[in-house]
Design an enzyme around this catalytic site. Structure first.
Site, PDB file in Angstrom:
ATOM      1  N   LYS A  74       0.204  -7.680  13.012  1.00  0.00           N
ATOM      2  CA  LYS A  74      -0.844  -6.768  12.555  1.00  0.00           C
ATOM      3  C   LYS A  74      -2.118  -7.065  13.343  1.00  0.00           C
ATOM      4  CE  LYS A  74      -2.887  -4.953   8.291  1.00  0.00           C
ATOM      5  NZ  LYS A  74      -2.915  -4.950   6.830  1.00  0.00           N
ATOM      6  N   THR A 114       1.636  -4.193   4.377  1.00  0.00           N
ATOM      7  CA  THR A 114       1.460  -4.518   5.801  1.00  0.00           C
ATOM      8  C   THR A 114       0.921  -5.933   6.035  1.00  0.00           C
ATOM      9  OG1 THR A 114      -0.773  -3.585   5.830  1.00  0.00           O
ATOM     10  CG2 THR A 114       1.019  -2.102   6.472  1.00  0.00           C
ATOM     11  N   THR A 165       0.827  -1.212   0.000  1.00  0.00           N
ATOM     12  CA  THR A 165       0.000   0.000   0.000  1.00  0.00           C
ATOM     13  C   THR A 165       0.856   1.255   0.000  1.00  0.00           C
ATOM     14  OG1 THR A 165      -1.766  -1.163   1.104  1.00  0.00           O
ATOM     15  CG2 THR A 165      -1.796   1.208   1.324  1.00  0.00           C
TER      16      THR A 165
HETATM   17  N1  ASP Z   1      -2.708  -5.535   0.927  1.00  0.00           N
HETATM   18  C1  ASP Z   1      -1.701  -4.550   1.199  1.00  0.00           C
HETATM   19  C2  ASP Z   1      -0.353  -5.244   1.180  1.00  0.00           C
HETATM   20  O1  ASP Z   1      -0.046  -5.922   2.099  1.00  0.00           O
HETATM   21  C3  ASP Z   1      -1.965  -3.890   2.489  1.00  0.00           C
HETATM   22  C4  ASP Z   1      -0.940  -2.879   2.936  1.00  0.00           C
HETATM   23  O2  ASP Z   1       0.149  -2.762   2.422  1.00  0.00           O
HETATM   24  O3  ASP Z   1      -1.256  -2.152   3.890  1.00  0.00           O
HETATM   25  O4  ASP Z   1       0.357  -5.102   0.230  1.00  0.00           O
END
Ligand code: ASP
Length: 356
Positions: free
Chosen positions: A192, A119, A40
C-alpha cells in the site's frame, strides 16, 4: 415416428457432441466461495461525501447482493469469517481464515475463493495465505479504499473483478492474488503506497501478475518466490505463532527498544532500517547482543522499494543477522514467524528469505 435405430444414432451423436464440445449443453458456472473479513469494502458512512466511516458494517450476503452482475460470472455463496477493520487483523482470524481456505480448496465442487479484506493489512494476510494454503485453485483477495456508501465507491467493481479472476482457471497456480483497481498483484509483491488514493497498491520490485478490466483478465506471468503447494510451511498442529516485533530505525537510535522487545518475549526482531537495512552502531550492537542470546534479528528497510542485501554496509556474518532481501518489514515479520515455528540455523533462515 423415428425408427429405433435412427433414434439410437441421434442419441449417440448428441452424447458425442457433449463430450467433444467443452461447455456444450452445460450452463454451469464455476462455484466461487466468498469469505468476508471486513474492511472498507464492507464499510459504511452516514453520508456519501464524508471522510469518516466505520469498517466492517456490511455482512457478506449484503456485499454479494450489492454486485448482482457477479452472479453471471460464478455461482456465489458467502461465509463471514470476521467483520473487522483490517487494522485489527490478528492471529486468531488468520488461523481461522487459512484453515477455511484449505478446507474449501480441497472440495471438488469449489473452483475458486474470493476473500474480502481491508486495505491496511491486506498485503500481510495475502502473503501469509500465500505461504500456508495448499492449493493451485485461484485464491483471490480484494478490498476497497472507499466505503460501500461513498460516492464512486470502488468496492463493487473490485469485487466483480475478483470474482472474474477467481472463476478463471488461468488464475490458478499463481499463488494468492490481490485484485484491486484493475490490477492483479502477487501476494509477495504488493504494498500500500497511499493512505487515501484509490490507486494505492503497487508491486514495485516483482511487478504485476496481470490486469483485469470489467472482468476481462490478462495474465503476464506467475509469482516470483515459493508459494502455496511449493511452500514448506504448514499450519498443521499450529495453534499460536511466535512473537516478532518490528522496530523502525531513525537518527540517534539507541538499543533501548531492541532490549524492550527482547524483554517482551520476542523470538525474533525485524528492523525497518534506513536505506539498505542500516541503523546506528548502537542499535547494531544491541541487535548483535540479542542475536547471541538466540533471538533472530532481521534487517529490512523503511524504504518502500529495493533489496536489502547481506553484508553490504553491515557485516551480517559477524553480527549474526539476517538480510530481508526484497521483503518489506511487515512481510519479513510474518515470514520469520512461520520460519520460527521450528528450530532453525541462521543459515536456514537466510535461505528462506532468499527463496520466498
Ligand atoms: N482501515 C480499513 C481497513 O483496512 C481501510 C480499508 O479497508 O481501506 O479495514
Amino acid at each position: 415416428m423415428m425408427k429405433r435405430a435412427t433414434r439410437k444414432f441421434w442419441q449417440i451423436a448428441f452424447a458425442a457432441i457433449l463430450l467433444v464440445v467443452p461447455g456444450f449443453g452445460q450452463s454451469k458456472l464455476p462455484n466461487v466461495v466468498v469469505l468476508a473479513t471486513g474492511g472498507t469494502i464492507a464499510g459504511a458512512a452516514s453520508s456519501d461525501v464524508q471522510a469518516a466511516y466505520t469498517s466492517g458494517q456490511v455482512g457478506v450476503d449484503q456485499l454479494i447482493a450489492a454486485v448482482p452482475q457477479a452472479k453471471k460470472l460464478a455461482t456465489l455463496r458467502g461465509e463471514q469469517i470476521s467483520n473487522i477493520g483490517s487494522q485489527d487483523m490478528n492471529d486468531e482470524v488468520w488461523l481461522k481464515l487459512a484453515r477455511r481456505v484449505n478446507e474449501l480448496a480441497a472440495m471438488p465442487d469449489v473452483e475458486g475463493i474470493v476473500i474480502t479484506h481491508g486495505t491496511d493489512t491486506i498485503e500481510e494476510t495475502a502473503y501469509f495465505l500465500n505461504l500456508v494454503v495448499k492449493t493451485k485453485k485461484p485464491v483471490v483477495m480484494t478490498a476497497a479504499m472507499r466505503p460501500s456508501t461513498a460516492l464512486s465507491a470502488d468496492g463493487p467493481l473490485n469485487f466483480y473483478n475478483a470474482v472474474a479472476v477467481a472463476a478463471n482457471q488461468a488464475a490458478g497456480g499463481r499463488g494468492v492474488l490481490v485484485v484491486i483497481n484493475d490490477w492483479v498483484h502477487g501476494a509477495a509483491s504488493l504494498t500500500k503506497t497511499s493512505t487515501t488514493a484509490v490507486q494505492t497498491f503497487l508491486s514495485p520490485l516483482r511487478g504485476l501478475i496481470g490486469t483485469v478490466a470489467y472482468g476481462d483478465a490478462e495474465f503476464y506471468r506467475g509469482p516470483v518466490g515459493r508459494n502455496t503447494l511449493d511452500s514448506e510451511f504448514s499450519l498443521d498442529g499450529v495453534s499460536a505463532l511466535p512473537r516478532v516485533d518490528i522496530i523502525e530505525a531513525y537518527e540517534n537510535m539507541d538499543g533501548k527498544l531492541i532490549d524492550a522487545a527482547a524483554a517482551a518475549g520476542d523470538k525474533g526482531i525485524v528492523i525497518a532500517g534506513v536505506g539498505n537495512g542500516n541503523m546506528t552502531q548502537a542499535a547494531l550492537a544491541a541487535l548483535a547482543e540479542e542475536s547471541k542470546k538466540g533471538i533472530v534479528c532481521v534487517r529490512s528497510s523503511r524504504v518502500v522499494t529495493g533489496r536489502v542485501g547481506r553484508n553490504v554496509e553491515v557485516d551480517d556474518d559477524k553480527l549474526g543477522l539476517i538480510a530481508s532481501e526484497d521483503l518489506s518489514p511487515q512481510k519479513a515479520r510474518l515470514l520469520l514467524r512461520l520460519a520460527l515455528l521450528r528450530q532453525r540455523s541462521l543459515g536456514d533462515i537466510q535461505r528462506i528469505f532468499q527463496e520466498y
